[in-house]
Write a protein that holds these residues in place. Structure first.
Motif, PDB file in Angstrom:
ATOM      1  N   GLN A 192      27.775 -15.380 -22.886  1.00 49.33           N
ATOM      2  CA  GLN A 192      28.280 -15.253 -21.536  1.00 49.33           C
ATOM      3  C   GLN A 192      28.227 -13.806 -21.049  1.00 49.33           C
ATOM      4  O   GLN A 192      28.534 -12.884 -21.813  1.00 49.33           O
ATOM      5  N   ASP A 193      27.843 -13.621 -19.806  1.00 51.22           N
ATOM      6  CA  ASP A 193      28.089 -12.383 -19.054  1.00 51.22           C
ATOM      7  C   ASP A 193      27.633 -11.117 -19.776  1.00 51.22           C
ATOM      8  O   ASP A 193      28.430 -10.225 -20.078  1.00 51.22           O
ATOM      9  N   VAL A 194      26.348 -11.038 -20.025  1.00 46.06           N
ATOM     10  CA  VAL A 194      25.793  -9.832 -20.639  1.00 46.06           C
ATOM     11  C   VAL A 194      25.583  -8.785 -19.545  1.00 46.06           C
ATOM     12  O   VAL A 194      24.783  -8.980 -18.632  1.00 46.06           O
ATOM     13  N   VAL A 195      26.306  -7.673 -19.626  1.00 41.56           N
ATOM     14  CA  VAL A 195      26.191  -6.613 -18.620  1.00 41.56           C
ATOM     15  C   VAL A 195      26.206  -5.262 -19.327  1.00 41.56           C
ATOM     16  O   VAL A 195      27.053  -5.014 -20.193  1.00 41.56           O
ATOM     17  N   THR A 196      25.279  -4.394 -18.948  1.00 45.65           N
ATOM     18  CA  THR A 196      25.250  -3.010 -19.426  1.00 45.65           C
ATOM     19  C   THR A 196      25.206  -2.083 -18.217  1.00 45.65           C
ATOM     20  O   THR A 196      24.437  -2.315 -17.276  1.00 45.65           O
ATOM     21  N   LEU A 197      26.019  -1.045 -18.233  1.00 49.29           N
ATOM     22  CA  LEU A 197      25.979  -0.063 -17.140  1.00 49.29           C
ATOM     23  C   LEU A 197      24.587   0.557 -17.042  1.00 49.29           C
ATOM     24  O   LEU A 197      23.924   0.793 -18.061  1.00 49.29           O
ATOM     25  N   ALA A 198      24.174   0.840 -15.814  1.00 48.62           N
ATOM     26  CA  ALA A 198      22.838   1.406 -15.600  1.00 48.62           C
ATOM     27  C   ALA A 198      22.637   2.694 -16.394  1.00 48.62           C
ATOM     28  O   ALA A 198      21.535   2.980 -16.873  1.00 48.62           O
ATOM     29  N   SER A 199      23.699   3.461 -16.574  1.00 45.35           N
ATOM     30  CA  SER A 199      23.608   4.745 -17.281  1.00 45.35           C
ATOM     31  C   SER A 199      23.357   4.581 -18.774  1.00 45.35           C
ATOM     32  O   SER A 199      22.993   5.550 -19.448  1.00 45.35           O
ATOM     33  N   HIS A 200      23.549   3.375 -19.314  1.00 45.35           N
ATOM     34  CA  HIS A 200      23.454   3.181 -20.757  1.00 45.35           C
ATOM     35  C   HIS A 200      22.452   2.085 -21.149  1.00 45.35           C
ATOM     36  O   HIS A 200      22.523   1.538 -22.249  1.00 45.35           O
ATOM     37  N   ARG A 201      21.513   1.787 -20.258  1.00 45.12           N
ATOM     38  CA  ARG A 201      20.503   0.794 -20.578  1.00 45.12           C
ATOM     39  C   ARG A 201      19.391   1.403 -21.433  1.00 45.12           C
ATOM     40  O   ARG A 201      19.243   2.604 -21.511  1.00 45.12           O
ATOM     41  N   ARG A 202      18.672   0.534 -22.102  1.00 44.85           N
ATOM     42  CA  ARG A 202      17.544   0.910 -22.969  1.00 44.85           C
ATOM     43  C   ARG A 202      17.986   1.723 -24.182  1.00 44.85           C
ATOM     44  O   ARG A 202      17.231   2.545 -24.705  1.00 44.85           O
ATOM     45  N   LEU A 203      19.221   1.519 -24.613  1.00 47.40           N
ATOM     46  CA  LEU A 203      19.725   2.180 -25.819  1.00 47.40           C
ATOM     47  C   LEU A 203      19.948   1.190 -26.964  1.00 47.40           C
ATOM     48  O   LEU A 203      20.427   1.568 -28.021  1.00 47.40           O
ATOM     49  N   GLY A 204      19.617  -0.074 -26.720  1.00 52.61           N
ATOM     50  CA  GLY A 204      19.800  -1.090 -27.753  1.00 52.61           C
ATOM     51  C   GLY A 204      21.199  -1.672 -27.806  1.00 52.61           C
ATOM     52  O   GLY A 204      21.526  -2.415 -28.741  1.00 52.61           O
ATOM     53  N   LEU A 205      22.043  -1.372 -26.812  1.00 55.80           N
ATOM     54  CA  LEU A 205      23.425  -1.836 -26.859  1.00 55.80           C
ATOM     55  C   LEU A 205      23.524  -3.346 -26.668  1.00 55.80           C
ATOM     56  O   LEU A 205      24.302  -4.018 -27.354  1.00 55.80           O
ATOM     57  N   ALA A 206      22.772  -3.897 -25.730  1.00 55.83           N
ATOM     58  CA  ALA A 206      22.828  -5.338 -25.507  1.00 55.83           C
ATOM     59  C   ALA A 206      22.379  -6.095 -26.749  1.00 55.83           C
ATOM     60  O   ALA A 206      22.987  -7.106 -27.135  1.00 55.83           O
ATOM     61  N   ALA A 207      21.319  -5.605 -27.407  1.00 54.73           N
ATOM     62  CA  ALA A 207      20.853  -6.265 -28.623  1.00 54.73           C
ATOM     63  C   ALA A 207      21.914  -6.225 -29.719  1.00 54.73           C
ATOM     64  O   ALA A 207      22.123  -7.200 -30.449  1.00 54.73           O
ATOM     65  N   ALA A 208      22.617  -5.089 -29.831  1.00 56.78           N
ATOM     66  CA  ALA A 208      23.678  -4.980 -30.836  1.00 56.78           C
ATOM     67  C   ALA A 208      24.823  -5.936 -30.528  1.00 56.78           C
ATOM     68  O   ALA A 208      25.407  -6.554 -31.433  1.00 56.78           O
ATOM     69  N   LEU A 209      25.151  -6.092 -29.256  1.00 55.02           N
ATOM     70  CA  LEU A 209      26.203  -7.025 -28.866  1.00 55.02           C
ATOM     71  C   LEU A 209      25.784  -8.474 -29.131  1.00 55.02           C
ATOM     72  O   LEU A 209      26.587  -9.286 -29.601  1.00 55.02           O
ATOM     73  N   VAL A 229      21.169 -18.031 -21.521  1.00 54.83           N
ATOM     74  CA  VAL A 229      20.413 -18.354 -20.310  1.00 54.83           C
ATOM     75  C   VAL A 229      20.041 -17.048 -19.618  1.00 54.83           C
ATOM     76  O   VAL A 229      20.874 -16.154 -19.461  1.00 54.83           O
ATOM     77  N   ALA A 230      18.789 -16.949 -19.209  1.00 53.95           N
ATOM     78  CA  ALA A 230      18.308 -15.736 -18.536  1.00 53.95           C
ATOM     79  C   ALA A 230      17.443 -16.116 -17.348  1.00 53.95           C
ATOM     80  O   ALA A 230      16.775 -17.162 -17.359  1.00 53.95           O
ATOM     81  N   GLU A 231      17.456 -15.266 -16.336  1.00 53.52           N
ATOM     82  CA  GLU A 231      16.620 -15.499 -15.164  1.00 53.52           C
ATOM     83  C   GLU A 231      15.155 -15.299 -15.522  1.00 53.52           C
ATOM     84  O   GLU A 231      14.784 -14.310 -16.165  1.00 53.52           O
ATOM     85  N   ASP A 232      14.320 -16.240 -15.118  1.00 56.93           N
ATOM     86  CA  ASP A 232      12.889 -16.139 -15.380  1.00 56.93           C
ATOM     87  C   ASP A 232      12.330 -14.872 -14.734  1.00 56.93           C
ATOM     88  O   ASP A 232      12.543 -14.618 -13.543  1.00 56.93           O
ATOM     89  N   GLY A 233      11.656 -14.062 -15.521  1.00 55.41           N
ATOM     90  CA  GLY A 233      11.087 -12.818 -15.018  1.00 55.41           C
ATOM     91  C   GLY A 233      12.059 -11.663 -14.969  1.00 55.41           C
ATOM     92  O   GLY A 233      11.674 -10.553 -14.611  1.00 55.41           O
ATOM     93  N   GLY A 234      13.321 -11.902 -15.322  1.00 57.76           N
ATOM     94  CA  GLY A 234      14.321 -10.847 -15.311  1.00 57.76           C
ATOM     95  C   GLY A 234      14.188  -9.911 -16.495  1.00 57.76           C
ATOM     96  O   GLY A 234      13.470 -10.203 -17.459  1.00 57.76           O
ATOM     97  N   PRO A 235      14.899  -8.771 -16.468  1.00 55.82           N
ATOM     98  CA  PRO A 235      14.746  -7.770 -17.525  1.00 55.82           C
ATOM     99  C   PRO A 235      15.317  -8.192 -18.868  1.00 55.82           C
ATOM    100  O   PRO A 235      14.941  -7.641 -19.898  1.00 55.82           O
ATOM    101  N   ALA A 236      16.235  -9.179 -18.893  1.00 57.23           N
ATOM    102  CA  ALA A 236      16.924  -9.515 -20.142  1.00 57.23           C
ATOM    103  C   ALA A 236      16.149 -10.479 -21.028  1.00 57.23           C
ATOM    104  O   ALA A 236      16.360 -10.514 -22.237  1.00 57.23           O
ATOM    105  N   ILE A 237      15.247 -11.242 -20.435  1.00 58.00           N
ATOM    106  CA  ILE A 237      14.650 -12.333 -21.195  1.00 58.00           C
ATOM    107  C   ILE A 237      13.826 -11.821 -22.380  1.00 58.00           C
ATOM    108  O   ILE A 237      13.822 -12.416 -23.464  1.00 58.00           O
ATOM    109  N   GLY A 238      13.157 -10.683 -22.204  1.00 56.80           N
ATOM    110  CA  GLY A 238      12.394 -10.114 -23.302  1.00 56.80           C
ATOM    111  C   GLY A 238      13.287  -9.682 -24.447  1.00 56.80           C
ATOM    112  O   GLY A 238      12.932  -9.851 -25.624  1.00 56.80           O
TER     113      GLY A 238
END
Length: 259
Positions: A192-209, A229-238
């Motif tokens: 549910q509700d995967v969110v990362t602040l813009a200032s801390h993206r691309r640091l692997g935090l979402a993957a660790a969570l 569940v992820a939006e098709d073509g969105g940044p999270a699906i990869g």
């Protein structure tokens, strides 16, 4: 009404756990969340079939009859495919969501130095979670968004307190910079509700969570599969695919903001 999408099945399970009502009308469901009327995908109509251009008026009328106090409009379709062009032509947003699943603990890299991942526990953790949830809102809409986020966080905290769920955060010092939750629903556990602040993206935090939450879910021997569940073509699906999840189904949602 039969629903095959694990994303939609778990959506409905989660909504019921948080006090929403789901009424079955045979070829469609009506979902109401009276505690959070501005929650679009807690107050919507779910249609069993595919979107069709000649049925736009029918489902708009059904939504308005069933949810007359709603300012937004939201209709979901339980199957992949169809033609949502009739909705788009009328100014509705059309979103294709992808259900992904895995039967093993997701993989991730290390958390950057100076940061840590832990469960949300304290009042300040949950308030920060609401703030993170509203972080992408423009200034003029921020207060209304925070009302919505605080209502949703209250429901999430109640689920966590029940033992059915756990919310995790990535902290930079004492500041929450990313968060997600996971809820055990029998054989399935839903992120549910995967969110990362813009200032801390691309640091692997979402993957660790994602990994921490998946590992916790599998501590229950009843859980056999993780669903996200992820939006098709969105940044999270990869990210979810790299973590080990594979696509199992798709479904369509159409929505329109308050006029």
């Amino acid at each position: 009404m039969r629903i095959d999408s694990p994303g939609l099945v778990t959506d409905l399970d989660l909504l019921r756990l948080q006090g929403s009502t789901v009424t079955d009308h045979g070829d469609h469901l009506v979902v109401r969340t009276e505690a959070n009327p501005t929650f679009w995908w807690g107050n919507f109509v779910l249609v069993q079939g595919l979107p069709r251009p000649d049925e736009v008026a029918r489902w708009v009328a059904r939504f308005e009859a069933e949810l007359p106090e709603a300012r937004h409009r939201a209709v979901a379709f339980g199957a992949e495919g169809g033609d949502a062009g009739g909705w788009a032509e009328r100014g509705w947003d059309v979103e294709v969501d992808v259900d992904l699943s895995t039967t093993s603990v997701p993989v991730s890299g290390d958390v950057p130095d100076g940061m840590r991942v832990r469960r949300l526990e304290h009042d300040d953790d949950w308030e920060q979670s609401a703030q993170v949830g509203g972080s992408d809102t423009v200034a003029g809409e921020r207060e209304d968004r925070l009302v919505f986020e605080r209502r949703r966080v209250a429901a999430q905290r109640a689920l966590a307190d029940s033992g059915r769920a756990r919310w995790f955060g990535a902290f930079d010092g004492e500041r929450l910079v990313a968060r997600l939750g996971i809820v055990r629903l029998g054989e399935l556990a839903r992120y549910q509700d995967v969110v990362t602040l813009a200032s801390h993206r691309r640091l692997g935090l979402a993957a660790a969570l994602v990994r921490a939450a998946g590992a916790w879910a599998f501590e229950d021997p009843a859980v056999r599969r993780l669903v996200i569940v992820a939006e098709d073509g969105g940044p999270a699906i990869g990210l979810y695919r790299r973590a080990g999840s594979t696509e199992v189904s798709r479904h369509v949602g159409v929505s329109r903001p308050p006029a």
